[in-house]
Every structure is written in structure tokens, then in C-alpha cells.
Design a protein around this motif. Sequence first.
Motif, PDB file in Angstrom:
ATOM      1  N   ASN A   1      -0.855  -4.135 -10.177  1.00 24.54           N
ATOM      2  CA  ASN A   1       0.995  -4.062  -9.985  1.00 24.54           C
ATOM      3  C   ASN A   1       0.770  -4.792  -9.423  1.00 24.54           C
ATOM      4  OD1 ASN A   1       3.204  -4.050 -10.778  1.00 24.54           O
ATOM      5  ND2 ASN A   1       3.912  -1.804 -10.333  1.00 24.54           N
ATOM      6  N   GLU A   2       1.408  -4.198  -8.159  1.00 26.33           N
ATOM      7  CA  GLU A   2       1.751  -5.724  -7.036  1.00 26.33           C
ATOM      8  C   GLU A   2       0.770  -5.350  -5.139  1.00 26.33           C
ATOM      9  OE1 GLU A   2       6.215  -5.407  -6.434  1.00 26.33           O
ATOM     10  OE2 GLU A   2       6.229  -5.698  -8.495  1.00 26.33           O
ATOM     11  N   ILE A   3       0.906  -6.123  -4.431  1.00 28.17           N
ATOM     12  CA  ILE A   3       0.261  -5.266  -3.254  1.00 28.17           C
ATOM     13  C   ILE A   3       1.002  -5.322  -2.307  1.00 28.17           C
ATOM     14  CG2 ILE A   3      -0.994  -5.999  -1.666  1.00 28.17           C
ATOM     15  CD1 ILE A   3      -2.632  -7.562  -4.092  1.00 28.17           C
ATOM     16  N   ALA A   4       0.807  -4.490  -1.682  1.00 31.62           N
ATOM     17  CA  ALA A   4       1.755  -4.307   0.036  1.00 31.62           C
ATOM     18  C   ALA A   4       1.151  -5.164   1.028  1.00 31.62           C
ATOM     19  CB  ALA A   4       2.269  -3.286  -0.182  1.00 31.62           C
ATOM     20  N   PRO A   5       1.084  -5.872   2.002  1.00 35.53           N
ATOM     21  CA  PRO A   5       0.402  -5.981   2.936  1.00 35.53           C
ATOM     22  C   PRO A   5       1.094  -4.796   4.375  1.00 35.53           C
ATOM     23  CG  PRO A   5       1.800  -7.402   3.303  1.00 35.53           C
ATOM     24  CD  PRO A   5       2.379  -7.107   1.881  1.00 35.53           C
ATOM     25  N   ARG A   6       1.041  -3.660   4.033  1.00 40.50           N
ATOM     26  CA  ARG A   6       1.446  -3.178   5.142  1.00 40.50           C
ATOM     27  C   ARG A   6       0.793  -1.082   4.935  1.00 40.50           C
ATOM     28  NH1 ARG A   6       5.430  -1.266   2.546  1.00 40.50           N
ATOM     29  NH2 ARG A   6       6.655  -2.402   0.934  1.00 40.50           N
ATOM     30  N   PRO A   7       1.530  -0.573   5.871  1.00 35.83           N
ATOM     31  CA  PRO A   7       1.838   0.779   4.953  1.00 35.83           C
ATOM     32  C   PRO A   7       2.188   0.894   3.831  1.00 35.83           C
ATOM     33  CG  PRO A   7       1.409   0.822   7.535  1.00 35.83           C
ATOM     34  CD  PRO A   7       1.019  -0.873   7.293  1.00 35.83           C
ATOM     35  N   HIS A   8       2.450   2.102   2.924  1.00 35.97           N
ATOM     36  CA  HIS A   8       3.662   2.207   1.702  1.00 35.97           C
ATOM     37  C   HIS A   8       3.743   3.267   1.793  1.00 35.97           C
ATOM     38  CE1 HIS A   8       3.936   1.822  -3.190  1.00 35.97           C
ATOM     39  NE2 HIS A   8       3.948   0.416  -1.865  1.00 35.97           N
ATOM     40  N   ASN A   9       4.855   3.233   0.951  1.00 36.60           N
ATOM     41  CA  ASN A   9       5.584   5.024   0.750  1.00 36.60           C
ATOM     42  C   ASN A   9       3.985   5.336   0.041  1.00 36.60           C
ATOM     43  OD1 ASN A   9       8.356   5.089  -0.850  1.00 36.60           O
ATOM     44  ND2 ASN A   9       7.287   6.961  -0.279  1.00 36.60           N
ATOM     45  N   SER A  10       3.755   5.047  -0.986  1.00 45.25           N
ATOM     46  CA  SER A  10       2.516   5.500  -2.113  1.00 45.25           C
ATOM     47  C   SER A  10       1.690   6.218  -0.877  1.00 45.25           C
ATOM     48  CB  SER A  10       1.804   4.871  -2.900  1.00 45.25           C
ATOM     49  OG  SER A  10       1.289   4.146  -2.287  1.00 45.25           O
ATOM     50  N   GLY A  11       1.866   6.390   0.402  1.00 48.29           N
ATOM     51  CA  GLY A  11       0.509   6.049   1.020  1.00 48.29           C
ATOM     52  C   GLY A  11       0.865   7.497   2.636  1.00 48.29           C
ATOM     53  N   HIS A  12       2.523   7.972   2.521  1.00 48.61           N
ATOM     54  CA  HIS A  12       2.937   8.732   3.181  1.00 48.61           C
ATOM     55  C   HIS A  12       1.894  10.162   3.198  1.00 48.61           C
ATOM     56  CE1 HIS A  12       5.290   5.581   3.892  1.00 48.61           C
ATOM     57  NE2 HIS A  12       6.377   6.895   3.429  1.00 48.61           N
TER      58      HIS A  12
END
Length: 387
Positions: free
Chosen positions: A267-278
Motif C-alpha cells: 500500500n504505502e511506506i513511511a520512512p520513519r516510525p509508524h502508528n501501526s508500530g506503537h
Amino acid sequence: MTTLRTPGPTLGVVGGGQLGRMLAEAAAPLGVEVVVLDPTPDCPAAPVARDQIVAEFDDEAGIRELAARADVLTFEIELADQDVLERVSEDSGTPVHPDPATLETIHDKLVQKRTLEDAGVPVPPFRAVDGPDDVREAIDDYGAPVMLKARTGGYDGRGNVPVESKADAAEALESVAGPAMVESFVDFKREISVIAVKGDDETAAFPIGENVHEDEILRETIVPAGSEEAVEQRAREVAEDVLGVMEGRGVYGIELFEAPNGDVLLNEIAPRPHNSGHWTIEGAQSSQFEQHVRAVLGWPLAATDLRSPTVSVNLLGDVDKSRDAELRNVDRVLETPAANLHWYGKRQVRPLRKMGHVTLAGREGETTEELLETARELERAVTFTSE
């Protein structure tokens, strides 16, 4: 091998929102100081960071000051300007991780998808959009609905518009208000994500999480996901391929679709910590924030194993207009065994704004279904209204 000592280096972070706050919280036990740059005075990260530079995310003078005070630069928001970061890094000698080139790729969703497709990463069918006719042609080719996306600036579902019919094409494109792309709508079985880490000469990944969105905003993450082992293995392979495309060290939030037939699509990539990893703060041997600090500094990565079944729910603004933030019924969370409250320190609450999250890490014998039921009860109990 380089000898690491603490107290250690200073990490400069462009962005001082909740991700910057949690980065600073994770850096402190490692002996790493954090200085953040953010345009909002007394931003959420300010109480836990060493200092804040008040400046816009693309303010070159401010970023030069940040670089002068830091050993490494990173960012917690995609609004950081890749050209400014690259120029400041070259002039100051302060490295930036992930590399500004990766930020440039991520900024434009069309460029992101083309780059990943060229690298063999599986993505949904997509195309550029120059006008309503392109959306209508996509509906002919892909079927309705299709997903219209702003190429730049969108996050937390902003800029994503489902188009149900050809008659809606012009209005949907006008609502995006800028360069756009269109994707085939994925009839997914579930949404999953991999929080992956690219270190100096190693990579790592946390267990797969299952994500529940509503109105394009992440509401819940459940770990382990309900996927079959073969699907999880494929998701890890896709994540590893994504890391091979990305330049620079750090954590990457990789959002994926699990199709009914078991296929995995990016779907998409975030080049940083992500909400789904909290969830990793309580649920894994290390958090995504500690891993990001370690990675961008070139330090060895930590273990990513799951401690126990874990769920995380977001606390969103339940108001009808902006007002001073005052979270009520916090006692319901605090009196619940194994519930962990994370308050982001935002002074203003707005409709559906992410204000915090609650994580429950399972105790012996607890299932993710039981944890999720409790987490949902707590989420419903806390509120920002006095009614």
C-alpha cells in the motif's frame, strides 16, 4: 569494531510531534540526547527532548542550527524538505538518515509506486491522473470503485478519495486539489503492516501487525495478525525487498494488503516510525523508537521478538470543533491491569486528531480477542467532552 560510549551523541529530529516525543523517550536510556525542530512552540516532544528549535520544517537556517548541534539528523514527518536536508548535510558534514533521496521518493506517491514496481515489489495497478477522463478510463480498466490519491501531502488518509462511478470523477479530482494518481481498489482480506529496520549492515523486522482503519484513519493494531504463516512469510519478503530500495538507515513503516487468495500487495511506506508500530513499546523486546535511534546512529539493532499478544488502540478527538485538550476518564485505563496509556501532549483537540493511544500486552492465557475487547471498552470510556 567501534567502541560505543554513553553518554553518547545528540540526535537532531526534524519534527516534534508524538513520534519525536516517543523517540526522545526511547533515546534517553541509551544516553542519547535529542534536539527537535518544530514550528509549534512547546511542541509535544519538547517536555522530553533536550531542547527545541522553533522553526518551520523547511527552514534552512533552523535546520543548519539543528545540524550544528547534532551528530546525526533524522525526521519524524514527511513534510521535511529533502533538498534542504541534503544541502545542509553536505555543507555541515552531519549525516541524515534515512537518506534525503528516500524522502524524495516517498514524497510523491506516484514516484513511490513506480520505483517500487520497477524493483519488483508487488503493488496494485495504478496510473497518473491529469484530468477526470483519466479517472473514468481507470474505472473502465480496473472496475469501480477506484482509489484517487493526492500524490503529495496526504497522510492519515487525507487526500485519499474513493470514486464510486464515472459521474463522481470530476468532483473527486477537485477535492484532491493537486497532482493525483489513481489505483485499483484492493478487495483485501485484511490490512497488515511490517515495521522494518535498516541498520548499518543488518536488517530486522517486528512481527506482522493487523490494522483496522475507519475513515482512512488507523484505529487498532493487533499482534500477532490473523494471517497464515505463508502470508506472514511473504509479507516479510516484501518488506525486505522494500528495504533494498530505500536509501539510508532507520525504521520504515510498510503498509500492506493481504488479498483473499493470500497475495500480498504494497500500500504505502513511511520512512520513519509508524502508528501501526506503537504496540512495540510494551509488546516487543525493543520498541520501534529505540530501533530507529540505534539504526540512524549506526549502532547494533536490538531483538524484535514478540513478548506477548498485544493490541493497541488510538485515542482520537471525539469533538465537533477544535478546543483545549482535556482527556477525561483516564482512571478507567489506569486501573486496568496491563493497560498502558500514552498521552501525546497536544494542547488542542480536533475532530479525529490522534491524541494518544492505549496498549494492552497480554498476560498468560489471554488472547488477542480478549485484549481487543478490553481495549475497545477503554477507548470508548475516555473522552474529551464533558457530556
